[in-house]
Design a protein around this motif. Structure first.
Motif, mmCIF file in Angstrom:
data_model
loop_
_atom_site.group_PDB
_atom_site.id
_atom_site.type_symbol
_atom_site.label_atom_id
_atom_site.label_comp_id
_atom_site.label_asym_id
_atom_site.label_seq_id
_atom_site.Cartn_x
_atom_site.Cartn_y
_atom_site.Cartn_z
ATOM 1 N N TRP A 159 55.047 -68.940 50.367
ATOM 2 C CA TRP A 159 54.830 -70.276 50.708
ATOM 3 C C TRP A 159 54.879 -71.145 49.051
ATOM 4 C CZ3 TRP A 159 50.667 -73.518 49.261
ATOM 5 C CH2 TRP A 159 50.563 -74.865 49.615
ATOM 6 N N THR A 160 54.256 -70.187 48.147
ATOM 7 C CA THR A 160 54.049 -71.159 46.861
ATOM 8 C C THR A 160 55.444 -71.160 46.301
ATOM 9 O OG1 THR A 160 53.447 -68.897 45.866
ATOM 10 C CG2 THR A 160 51.667 -70.530 46.558
ATOM 11 N N ILE A 161 56.315 -69.998 46.537
ATOM 12 C CA ILE A 161 57.511 -70.097 45.816
ATOM 13 C C ILE A 161 58.729 -70.308 46.389
ATOM 14 C CG2 ILE A 161 56.779 -68.387 43.922
ATOM 15 C CD1 ILE A 161 58.197 -66.192 45.572
ATOM 16 N N THR A 162 58.691 -70.658 47.628
ATOM 17 C CA THR A 162 59.798 -70.982 48.703
ATOM 18 C C THR A 162 60.062 -72.636 48.810
ATOM 19 O OG1 THR A 162 59.233 -69.069 50.211
ATOM 20 C CG2 THR A 162 60.424 -71.114 51.229
ATOM 21 N N ALA A 163 61.345 -73.085 48.931
ATOM 22 C CA ALA A 163 61.361 -74.379 49.107
ATOM 23 C C ALA A 163 61.365 -74.662 50.217
ATOM 24 C CB ALA A 163 62.709 -74.883 48.312
ATOM 25 N N THR A 164 60.286 -75.450 50.765
ATOM 26 C CA THR A 164 59.863 -75.717 52.211
ATOM 27 C C THR A 164 59.300 -77.042 52.462
ATOM 28 O OG1 THR A 164 58.835 -74.993 54.102
ATOM 29 C CG2 THR A 164 57.717 -74.531 52.179
ATOM 30 N N SER A 165 59.396 -77.740 53.411
ATOM 31 C CA SER A 165 58.756 -79.025 53.642
ATOM 32 C C SER A 165 57.439 -78.838 54.447
ATOM 33 C CB SER A 165 59.692 -80.053 54.592
ATOM 34 O OG SER A 165 59.887 -79.506 55.627
ATOM 35 N N MET A 166 57.050 -77.496 54.828
ATOM 36 C CA MET A 166 55.971 -77.153 55.651
ATOM 37 C C MET A 166 54.889 -77.352 54.516
ATOM 38 S SD MET A 166 57.105 -74.368 58.311
ATOM 39 C CE MET A 166 58.056 -73.511 57.618
ATOM 40 N N ASP A 167 53.530 -77.569 55.140
ATOM 41 C CA ASP A 167 52.193 -77.448 54.518
ATOM 42 C C ASP A 167 51.957 -76.024 54.764
ATOM 43 O OD1 ASP A 167 51.198 -77.328 57.058
ATOM 44 O OD2 ASP A 167 49.919 -79.217 56.523
ATOM 45 N N PHE A 168 50.725 -75.503 54.096
ATOM 46 C CA PHE A 168 50.314 -74.190 54.093
ATOM 47 C C PHE A 168 49.915 -73.796 55.763
ATOM 48 C CE2 PHE A 168 46.822 -71.099 54.101
ATOM 49 C CZ PHE A 168 47.332 -69.894 53.528
ATOM 50 N N PHE A 169 49.254 -74.878 56.289
ATOM 51 C CA PHE A 169 48.797 -74.236 57.657
ATOM 52 C C PHE A 169 49.964 -74.244 58.810
ATOM 53 C CE2 PHE A 169 45.302 -76.394 55.711
ATOM 54 C CZ PHE A 169 44.466 -75.533 55.705
ATOM 55 N N MET A 170 51.166 -75.126 58.450
ATOM 56 C CA MET A 170 52.275 -75.211 59.201
ATOM 57 C C MET A 170 52.905 -73.870 59.085
ATOM 58 S SD MET A 170 53.610 -79.072 59.114
ATOM 59 C CE MET A 170 55.164 -78.397 59.992
ATOM 60 N N TRP A 171 53.091 -73.490 57.529
ATOM 61 C CA TRP A 171 53.792 -72.149 57.289
ATOM 62 C C TRP A 171 52.879 -70.907 57.862
ATOM 63 C CZ3 TRP A 171 57.924 -70.965 54.752
ATOM 64 C CH2 TRP A 171 58.111 -69.610 54.385
ATOM 65 N N MET A 172 51.706 -70.917 57.991
ATOM 66 C CA MET A 172 50.568 -69.654 58.692
ATOM 67 C C MET A 172 51.037 -69.496 60.219
ATOM 68 S SD MET A 172 48.940 -67.907 56.626
ATOM 69 C CE MET A 172 50.098 -68.169 55.354
ATOM 70 N N LYS A 173 51.322 -70.804 60.672
ATOM 71 C CA LYS A 173 51.533 -70.641 62.150
ATOM 72 C C LYS A 173 53.027 -70.476 62.431
ATOM 73 C CE LYS A 173 48.811 -74.538 63.464
ATOM 74 N NZ LYS A 173 48.458 -76.096 63.995
ATOM 75 N N PHE A 174 54.065 -70.640 61.328
ATOM 76 C CA PHE A 174 55.504 -70.059 61.671
ATOM 77 C C PHE A 174 55.287 -68.644 61.329
ATOM 78 C CE2 PHE A 174 59.089 -68.722 59.069
ATOM 79 C CZ PHE A 174 60.138 -69.036 60.097
ATOM 80 N N GLU A 175 54.512 -68.075 60.204
ATOM 81 C CA GLU A 175 54.498 -66.635 59.968
ATOM 82 C C GLU A 175 53.957 -65.936 61.231
ATOM 83 O OE1 GLU A 175 55.398 -64.382 57.813
ATOM 84 O OE2 GLU A 175 56.451 -66.169 56.618
#
Length: 164
Positions: A1-17
């Motif tokens: 999440w820290t090195i990926t170019a994304t518009s998701m915040d941390f919590f959205m990223w965790m839900k996606f994972e």
């Protein structure tokens, strides 16, 4: 999440994972089922009964087990509940409307010796029913303790002047 170019915040990223992980686990599970069983085959009756009965027994043990294990009745014959300490207090309480309620402590002591009697067997217990005493025949192990209190109280008391 820290090195990926994304518009998701941390919590959205965790839900996606989490969703991706669950889809991968379902895919692996389906591939394993295709290798071991025939598609659409019914589960055997013994498997349904053993798993269902086992889960029911496990649930009952989890719910009722602690109640039976820690019960003061101790019906399954586990270790008896041993008295480790006690106190005997005898007091007299007077209730007069003229001067209110008063309490006088007459006797107060802790047991000097608490001993465990040998386990005995009682052949019959008496049950009171109306005016008749009926005995139930049973072989019941009984363990009892004897607490010996001193003859004299640990604290002294004197009659109050108003009560003399």
């Amino acid at each position: 999440w820290t090195i990926t170019a994304t518009s998701m915040d941390f919590f959205m990223w965790m839900k996606f994972e989490d969703a991706y992980h669950m889809l991968y686990m379902v895919r692996c599970d389906m591939e394993a089922r295709l290798q071991t069983a025939f598609p659409g085959q019914r589960q055997p009756l013994y498997m349904k009964i053993s798993v269902g009965f086992g889960l029911l027994i496990l649930l009952l043990v989890l719910l009722i087990g602690p109640v039976v294990w820690f019960s003061s009745l101790n019906v399954l014959g586990f270790q008896t509940n041993i008295v480790t300490e006690g106190r005997l207090d005898i007091s007299l309480e007077l209730d007069k409307r003229s001067y209110g309620s008063r309490r006088m402590n007459l006797y107060s002591a802790e047991p000097g010796i608490v001993t465990l009697d040998a386990e005995q067997s009682v052949d019959s217990f008496g049950e009171k029913d109306d005016d008749d005493l009926h005995f139930v025949e049973a072989e019941v192990p009984v363990s009892r303790q004897i607490a010996r209190f001193p003859v004299h109280s640990d604290s002294f008391w004197m009659m109050p002047k108003q009560s003399r």
